[in-house]
Write a protein that holds these residues in place. Structure first.
Motif, PDB file in Angstrom:
ATOM      1  N   LYS A  14       7.522   4.643  -3.918  1.00 30.05           N
ATOM      2  CA  LYS A  14       6.911   5.188  -2.661  1.00 30.05           C
ATOM      3  C   LYS A  14       5.284   5.776  -2.497  1.00 30.05           C
ATOM      4  O   LYS A  14       5.639   7.243  -3.569  1.00 30.05           O
ATOM      5  CB  LYS A  14       7.502   5.483  -1.677  1.00 30.05           C
ATOM      6  N   SER A  15       4.475   5.813  -2.289  1.00 31.77           N
ATOM      7  CA  SER A  15       3.178   7.181  -2.582  1.00 31.77           C
ATOM      8  C   SER A  15       3.164   7.080  -0.967  1.00 31.77           C
ATOM      9  O   SER A  15       3.003   6.496   0.063  1.00 31.77           O
ATOM     10  CB  SER A  15       2.000   5.585  -2.688  1.00 31.77           C
ATOM     11  N   SER A  20       1.148  -1.384   0.384  1.00 34.85           N
ATOM     12  CA  SER A  20       0.057  -0.084   0.026  1.00 34.85           C
ATOM     13  C   SER A  20       0.795   1.058  -0.163  1.00 34.85           C
ATOM     14  O   SER A  20       0.783   2.051  -1.144  1.00 34.85           O
ATOM     15  CB  SER A  20      -0.760   0.157   1.343  1.00 34.85           C
ATOM     16  N   ASP A  21       2.067   1.528   0.380  1.00 37.53           N
ATOM     17  CA  ASP A  21       2.807   2.442   0.268  1.00 37.53           C
ATOM     18  C   ASP A  21       4.093   2.432  -0.869  1.00 37.53           C
ATOM     19  O   ASP A  21       4.330   3.548  -0.941  1.00 37.53           O
ATOM     20  CB  ASP A  21       4.209   1.952   1.513  1.00 37.53           C
ATOM     21  N   SER A  22       3.084   1.656  -2.035  1.00 35.99           N
ATOM     22  CA  SER A  22       3.669   1.601  -3.526  1.00 35.99           C
ATOM     23  C   SER A  22       3.640   2.662  -4.034  1.00 35.99           C
ATOM     24  O   SER A  22       2.309   2.616  -4.148  1.00 35.99           O
ATOM     25  CB  SER A  22       4.104   0.343  -3.445  1.00 35.99           C
ATOM     26  N   VAL A  23       4.049   2.636  -5.614  1.00 37.22           N
ATOM     27  CA  VAL A  23       3.016   3.771  -6.332  1.00 37.22           C
ATOM     28  C   VAL A  23       2.462   2.524  -7.372  1.00 37.22           C
ATOM     29  O   VAL A  23       1.517   2.768  -7.171  1.00 37.22           O
ATOM     30  CB  VAL A  23       4.494   3.891  -7.203  1.00 37.22           C
ATOM     31  N   LEU A  24       3.412   1.356  -7.173  1.00 34.47           N
ATOM     32  CA  LEU A  24       2.337   0.159  -7.640  1.00 34.47           C
ATOM     33  C   LEU A  24       0.769   0.145  -6.923  1.00 34.47           C
ATOM     34  O   LEU A  24      -0.038  -0.293  -7.853  1.00 34.47           O
ATOM     35  CB  LEU A  24       2.765  -0.752  -8.310  1.00 34.47           C
ATOM     36  N   TYR A  32      -1.134  10.617  -3.013  1.00 30.63           N
ATOM     37  CA  TYR A  32      -2.999  10.605  -2.932  1.00 30.63           C
ATOM     38  C   TYR A  32      -3.431  11.214  -2.068  1.00 30.63           C
ATOM     39  O   TYR A  32      -2.897  11.258  -0.715  1.00 30.63           O
ATOM     40  CB  TYR A  32      -2.876   9.526  -2.932  1.00 30.63           C
ATOM     41  N   GLY A  79       7.886   8.943  -7.775  1.00 35.60           N
ATOM     42  CA  GLY A  79       6.916   8.849  -6.487  1.00 35.60           C
ATOM     43  C   GLY A  79       5.275   9.182  -6.466  1.00 35.60           C
ATOM     44  O   GLY A  79       5.348  10.127  -7.390  1.00 35.60           O
ATOM     45  N   LEU A  80       4.581   9.166  -5.875  1.00 34.49           N
ATOM     46  CA  LEU A  80       3.099  10.056  -6.225  1.00 34.49           C
ATOM     47  C   LEU A  80       2.743  10.452  -5.011  1.00 34.49           C
ATOM     48  O   LEU A  80       3.060   9.412  -3.449  1.00 34.49           O
ATOM     49  CB  LEU A  80       2.527   9.049  -6.771  1.00 34.49           C
ATOM     50  N   ARG A  99       1.289  11.897 -10.126  1.00 36.94           N
ATOM     51  CA  ARG A  99       2.720  10.983 -10.416  1.00 36.94           C
ATOM     52  C   ARG A  99       3.298  11.682 -10.393  1.00 36.94           C
ATOM     53  O   ARG A  99       3.195  12.887 -10.773  1.00 36.94           O
ATOM     54  CB  ARG A  99       1.728  10.087 -11.034  1.00 36.94           C
ATOM     55  N   TYR A 152      -1.294   2.627  -6.546  1.00 39.98           N
ATOM     56  CA  TYR A 152      -1.924   3.501  -7.374  1.00 39.98           C
ATOM     57  C   TYR A 152      -2.188   3.354  -8.966  1.00 39.98           C
ATOM     58  O   TYR A 152      -3.217   2.938  -9.229  1.00 39.98           O
ATOM     59  CB  TYR A 152      -1.685   4.327  -6.407  1.00 39.98           C
TER      60      TYR A 152
END
Lengths: 575, 478
Positions: free
Chosen positions: B102-103, A454-458, B47, B44-45, B73, A460
């Motif tokens: 990372k997001s 859930s912390d990854s760009v993937l 949200y 990274g992004l 993004r 989203y």
């Protein structure tokens, strides 16, 4: 290559290879499913990346298949009004026939022009190649129809369709291959049919297959083989050459179009290696299509579409369900396997091995119509459909036998081994896994989301990419819906817009239906094979509402009445 | 057809071999750096999802084209000043760190209104609010007598007296009051002129249901409780003896002796005996089954003090709160907190508990198999005097009752917790919060009215109807 095409009575190395190749499909399918589930739990990032790669691959395959579905459908549609008998007669004087065809006025419609272009192209090829054709008038057709528990009302429409061919029915030998263990009602019914139709054909034989012959299993292949051997003897008695005979093995519910035998004869005649060829029509399930639940209808339309797509790839085409083949090839290949369930595809593999990879399946631009299996209730229908699909998927039993032959053979070209071996393997694996991957396992990384994922760009990106892939896939779905609506026989009553919409919406259930009633039975079959189990051959139950018969058998009632009238007149005359 | 098929196959295979790596790179956050360098860089992004949605997003001075919920993004690893604004609401600003691949996800940004809206108000004056958590009722007090207390329906603000005006107990003072989360009923011990009377009072649309428990429950019972799922029986603990009063038959029975503390959860009775064993029994005290015990270190810390409070949030989520604020967990080798814990609030979504002391609040996360003993992670310190805390907005925020102020503590993995002051409430009076409706119930600072203030606007058609047996409201010290 002489090869005992059987999974039974093996010893030593053959037995080891048979077990290894029996385990392989199930092992790979389960490895894919369990591996992806485990990855989704333990390495969700990797799992999500693999899911994206798979979804993209699936989209490409879907679009690829859609293109050839449309092309195959167009071909089928273009040849709908072809006069095959005229073409057969034209082969006697090919140059003159070709010249006449060229000089004909161009049709006004696009369809007509395309059909003419295809015809002229084929004629040009025939003239260039300069092959000699057998005399069309010498061709005899042997049609074997296995009967186990089918009552006359199921078999009769098929006989009527054979009797009403544009090809002279006096050159069709019909053999009803009846199991000895069939009920008295079935046997009596077949006798009635024989009495009713025998004068319409070259001959109408009933061959009763004794139960429990040595080396045989209780399978359809044993029955039709026994009948075909009896027919071979009868044909020899009548002085018919084996090379002039085309054998067709039809399911009892098969109803052929009135041009089927003519179309088959034409393709048999023009096929240069006709004695090493099978001929595959497009199986459709129109006989009772409006009498079965939507899920069964969608599933079998899907099967028809799959065959339409396969028809565009003759190099890898394998016989399926009702089909025809050179009788010489059948005799030389040793007839259908007598101890395997999937006789319709097994006969192709048997012939391919017998002729060292030089065996082909010629797609026919015509249809044969069959029944969709149906039970007394909705749930019974699910049960029957599941069993039927599992029996179809049991075709995986051919994989170990074929691979054993490929390993043993030095005469089959490597390219043919790779082409057919990979296709057979890949088809079975994708059949058992794709449904699960697309509907359940593909979503697991997102559903079982952990901190790392859930912390990854993937996390989203994946939903957006998947949504885009599925949006593009709707192009294929829309095409399929449009084709299904145009291919299906017209219902008795005119559809309201709401009914049309409902039939289109049926296709939205495909993900669930294809998983539960296609992927699951396939996985079941592969697991049984992997564990050394077996499958019992059970005849699929067929149900039709007598007053609501549809499709290719739609005119059967009228023809039946006409034939009955003819019979009455014949009897009167005889008296 | 065969040749065409081969050609199309080659085209599709090539397309796949080219597209698949590109799509995967993009999915993992790789991007082509603009400009002359044209090199592949990891990005990274961010949200952003707000309540209410549709807020404008600014990154630095640049306005993002899409409104919330929005994904920003292709951001190179750096710190970004992000501002989220919506007319009529306070702007939300953060400096957000973006790491490669990372997001930084802010899924529950709560925009607080510039002017607070009242769902309803009930004119006072009132002295105190008693929250009846996880129910559709509140209790407000105008004075010391029974007649001065009112049940108030949370949805409408409709008041209902506890007893009719002609009740013989109407003018009696309330000495003690017990309530249980999830149950609208209360038990009160009365003083003059009905000295020693113990009443069970339950709000009802037709009028309150009142049961007289006097003489059935031991007069010295320090702790009285019942199971919200089975309101036929009331349990009382007096000097280590646990008694049970059966309401329909008005009969009493002694269940067990030597009990230090007890609790009720989903039709089971939980008992802590003098040997610091935790037992689970049927509601009638039969079939006791041992659960995890408390460690000697935890027990030593509690020994010799008045009975502790057993907090049951789930069958595996049990905490013991000592009278001096010691917090211990069965099975743990050491106490979680030595002293000073004032309250606990359970968050069922992620199975975590908010624990607060006077000046700080922490989180007790679900047990981690890799860690030997659970520990409290203190997330905010420096408060004035925390008396209550409530989980809000799907566990993403904590509403703090700190001194005379209500504050909102935003929790997010991508940034440290931040505190926003909301508004003032009446000093000394508790507040109540209902996360289903997003309403805060509180007394005006002057005490002139009881207010239901909209903290989180809800758009559901049910109008924020709250179910009586919710699990996610706060628990406070008795």
């Amino acid at each position: 290559m002489n090869f005992a095409y059987s999974p039974h009575h093996l010893r030593g190395r053959d037995l080891v290879l048979q077990r290894i190749f029996s385990i392989l499909p199930g092992l790979v399918s389960w490895s894919v499913l369990i591996g992806m589930t485990t990855l989704a739990l333990g390495r969700p990032l990797l799992a999500a990346a693999l899911v994206i790669a798979f979804n993209l691959y699936w989209l490409m395959r879907l679009l690829f298949m859609t293109i050839f579905l449309v092309l195959s459908y167009l071909r089928l549609s273009l040849e709908q009004h072809t006069d095959w008998m005229a073409r057969i007669h034209g082969l006697k004087q090919l140059p003159a026939f070709a010249a006449a065809a060229r000089s004909q006025a161009r049709p006004e419609t696009l369809r007509g022009r395309l059909a003419r272009w295809l015809h002229l192209r084929d004629l040009g090829a025939l003239l260039r190649e300069g092959h000699a054709f057998p005399a069309p008038d010498a061709i005899v057709h042997l049609v074997v129809i296995p009967v186990m528990k089918e009552l006359p009302e199921i078999v009769e429409p098929g006989l009527v369709s054979l009797a009403s061919q544009t090809f002279p029915s006096s050159r069709i030998l019909v053999v009803l291959a009846v199991e000895e263990r069939a009920s008295l009602a079935v046997k009596t019914g077949m006798r009635v049919l024989q009495r009713r139709y025998r004068h319409r054909f070259l001959d109408f034989m009933i061959v009763v297959h004794p139960d429990g012959l040595p080396g045989e299993a209780r399978v359809k292949g044993a029955n039709v083989t026994y009948a075909a051997k009896a027919a071979a003897a009868a044909l020899a008695e009548q002085g018919v050459a084996v090379d002039d005979v085309v054998a067709s093995c039809f399911d009892a519910d098969t109803v052929v179009s009135h041009q089927y035998i003519a179309c088959l004869t034409y393709h048999f005649l023009i096929c240069p290696d006709r004695s090493q060829a099978s001929f595959q029509p497009i199986p459709v399930y129109h006989n009772n299509i409006w009498d079965v639940p939507a899920f069964a209808r969608v599933l079998d339309i899907g099967s028809s579409f799959f065959q339409l797509i396969e028809a565009t790839d003759p190099e890898r085409l394998v016989t399926f369900s009702s089909h025809s083949m050179s009788f010489r090839a059948l005799v030389e290949a040793g007839y259908w396997p007598v101890d395997m369930i999937s006789d319709d595809s097994a006969i192709f593999w048997k012939a391919l091995i017998r002729f060292d990879g030089r065996y082909q399946v010629v797609p026919l631009p015509t249809t044969v119509s069959m029944d969709i299996t149906a039970g007394a209730s909705w749930w019974k229908t699910i049960e029957h459909v599941y069993r039927q699909k599992r029996r179809w998927a049991w075709g995986v039993e051919n994989f170990p036998v074929v691979m054993r032959a490929f390993v043993a053979s030095r005469s089959i070209p490597l390219t043919a081994k790779l082409r057919h071996g990979l296709k057979l393997f890949e088809t079975n694996i994708s059949w058992a896994t794709w449904g699960f991957l697309l509907t359940v396992i593909g979503w697991l990384p997102a559903m079982l989301v952990g901190r790392e994922f859930s912390d990854s760009v993937l996390y989203y990106s994946a939903p957006r990419i998947t949504a885009t892939i599925f949006s593009l896939a709707t192009v294929s779905l829309a095409t399929t819906i449009a084709l299904s609506l145009s291919l299906l026989p017209k219902p008795r009553k005119r559809w309201s817009p709401l009914t049309t919409l409902a039939h289109a919406i049926e296709w939205l259930c495909v993900p669930i239906i294809s998983t539960c009633l296609s992927a699951l039975p396939a996985l079941d079959a592969q697991t049984r094979l992997m564990l050394g189990g077996h499958l019992e051959f059970k005849v699929s139950e067929k149900r039709r509402r007598p007053d609501r018969r549809r499709g290719a058998s739609a005119n059967a009632q009228g023809l039946l009445a006409e034939l009955t009238q003819g019979l009455v007149e014949d009897n009167r005359r005889d008296a | 057809m065969q040749r065409l098929r081969q050609l199309v196959f080659v085209l599709f295979a090539t397309a796949y071999l080219v597209a698949c790596p590109l799509v995967l790179l993009q999915a993992f956050g790789y991007s082509l750096r603009p400009g002359s360098e044209q090199q592949l860089v990891k990005t990274g992004l961010i949200y952003l999802e707000t309540t209410p949605p549709g807020a404008t997003v600014h990154v630095g001075r640049r306005r993002f084209t899409k409104s919330t919920p929005a994904i920003l993004r292709g951001l190179l690893p750096a710190h970004y000043d992000v501002r989220v604004s919506l007319p009529g609401y306070h702007a939300w600003t953060r400096t957000i760190r973006v790491d490669a691949e990372k997001s930084a996800a802010f899924e529950h940004i709560l925009l607080t209104p510039a002017a607070w809206t009242m769902a309803w108000t009930l004119p006072g004056p009132f002295q105190e609010l008693v929250p009846l958590p996880e129910t559709r009722w509140l209790l407000v007090r105008r004075g010391a007598t029974l007649a001065d207390h009112l049940f108030v329906e949370r949805k409408t603000g409709q008041p209902n007296p506890l007893v009719s005006v002609d009740s013989p107990f109407a003018e009696a003072r309330i000495l003690s009051l017990w309530s249980v989360p999830g149950s609208p009923a209360i038990v009160v011990r009365l003083g003059v002129p009905a000295d020693g009377v113990l009443l069970w009072i339950e709000p009802n649309a037709e009028g309150p249901r009142v049961e007289d428990l006097t003489g059935l429950m031991p007069p010295g019972a320090q702790r009285i409780a019942w199971d919200p799922l089975d309101r036929r029986a009331v349990y009382g603990l007096d000097d280590g003896v646990l008694s049970r009063v059966h309401l329909p038959s008005k009969s009493a029975s002694v269940l067990a002796g030597g009990i230090q503390a007890f609790g009720l959860y989903e039709r089971s009775l939980y008992l802590l005996d003098q040997s610091h064993r935790l037992l689970q029994a049927d509601l009638d005290g039969k079939n006791p089954r041992p659960l995890k015990s408390f460690s000697a270190a935890s027990w030593d810390m509690l020994s010799g003090r008045p009975p502790a409070d057993l907090r049951l949030f789930g069958r595996d989520s049990i905490l013991l709160l000592g009278s001096r604020g010691e917090l211990v967990m069965p099975g743990a080798a050491l106490p979680l907190v030595d002293r000073g814990v004032l309250g606990l609030a359970w968050e069922p979504r992620r199975h975590r508990t908010a624990v607060w002391q006077r000046d700080r609040i922490g989180l007790l996360d679900p047990p981690d198999p890799d860690e030997a003993d659970p520990r409290i992670r203190w997330i905010f310190e420096g408060a004035e005097r925390i008396t209550q805390a409530f989980w809000a907005h799907q566990g993403s925020h904590v509403v703090l009752h700190d001194g005379d102020q209500l504050s909102l503590l935003e929790l997010n993995r991508a940034s440290p917790p931040t505190l926003r002051t909301l508004f003032s409430v009446r000093p000394g009076s508790p507040v109540a919060y209902d996360d289903d409706t997003g309403l805060v119930f509180h007394l005006e600072p002057s005490g002139d009215a009881l207010c239901a203030t909209v903290l989180i606007p809800r758009r559901d058609l049910l109008g924020g109807f709250s179910l009586p047996d919710r699990q996610d409201a706060a628990a406070t010290l008795p």
